[in-house]
Design an enzyme around this catalytic site. Sequence first.
Site, short mmCIF file in Angstrom:
data_model
loop_
_atom_site.label_atom_id
_atom_site.label_comp_id
_atom_site.label_asym_id
_atom_site.label_seq_id
_atom_site.Cartn_x
_atom_site.Cartn_y
_atom_site.Cartn_z
N ASP A 1 27.11 67.29 -27.56
CA ASP A 1 28.66 66.88 -27.19
C ASP A 1 28.94 65.33 -27.78
O ASP A 1 27.83 64.50 -28.05
CB ASP A 1 28.73 66.60 -25.66
CG ASP A 1 27.85 65.47 -25.02
OD1 ASP A 1 26.66 65.64 -25.31
OD2 ASP A 1 28.16 64.74 -23.94
N GLU B 1 25.70 64.40 -22.46
CA GLU B 1 25.07 62.85 -22.38
C GLU B 1 26.24 61.86 -22.46
O GLU B 1 26.17 60.74 -22.08
CB GLU B 1 24.14 62.65 -23.74
CG GLU B 1 23.26 61.51 -23.87
CD GLU B 1 24.11 60.43 -24.29
OE1 GLU B 1 23.37 59.39 -24.13
OE2 GLU B 1 24.98 60.34 -24.82
#
Length: 377
Positions: free
Chosen positions: A70, A135
């Site tokens: 991400d 994250e």
Amino acid sequence: MPHSDTLELSLELLKQPSVTPSDFDCQTIMANRLKNIGFNVESMRFADVDNLWARRGKESPVFCFAGHTDVVPTGASDAWHSAPFDPQIREGKLYGRGSADMKTALAAMVVATERFVEKYPNHRGSIAYLITSDEEGPAINGTVKVIETLEARQEKIDWCLVGEPSSTNKLGDIIKNGRRGSLNGILTVQGKQGHVAYPHLAKNPIHLASTAIDDLCKEVWDHGNEYFPATSFQISNIQAGTGATNVIPDILTVTFNFRFSTEVTVEQLKSRVKAILDQYDLNYNITWNLSGLPFLTPVGDLVEAAQQAIVQVTGSETTLSTSGGTSDGRFIAPTGAQVIELGVLNATIHQINEHVNVDDLEPLAKIYEQTLVNLLA
């Protein structure tokens, strides 16, 4: 430009608009490559977060590459010189959201692993991947949940290399062998609303708390140690007032953060904040949130293998550091794993026109491959 396997895979990953918590197709792309070289691949989805656990081998020691697919939101697309998810190379630099943080490192990991397995198909131990799409977000349903799953079935990671962008001036000049802890607090001070012309009928929480806040800012929490800088206290937001110039507010809210070393504990920080505030006649409340504890990997097998790999590939020595923010290493280290972070330059992470040096991609893959050689060949 010479052909580069790492660049080719980087471009494929960078085209995926994987704004947190979306993975889009990044983990599928990686999983397919890993399956082709003998990895057993598990998809672990928790809520809206995709996670990948892949492992080649059943024996210990287990070397794990860890990272995230991400990326943070792009900001205004028209502020970019080229579309954030249309990776472009200009003057030797690869532009795109996630180029530095951290899709090029993911590509380098996969390419390094492919090359290592081809040369050492019967390597000792196991190679694993722990990849998340959570994250850059709240980090609730990502790495921490995968680790909980692995711990429940007593599957242990011995060495973990997180591909976060650790380098500062040139590739490999910094290895992060630990991180400071992060403790957040929201301080609410209650006053009494009133007219500014009649302060004796009100209680201004800004005035009441100002000296205490100044004391918190001036406090020396510790002096750090050989691995960590001194603990820092920073106020990130202060809010009060109704928006009117003639109203004394009834509530003051102060948002703050500690980045703390191993010299202090969470409970010590909380108690010292309370002791400072209790010196003053304040009606207050604090809500605490611990983002992560500090962790440290001292010089040992993993650190030495990575240091040697950097010298073998670049000819340069590296420096150990615990500076910067938090990473998902904070969830892996408490299991007993040795954890380091090693990746590309971090100068443009989270910025408009994020980019990396194209010439750093193949050397990074070689550093990762050589680290595998140093530990598992």
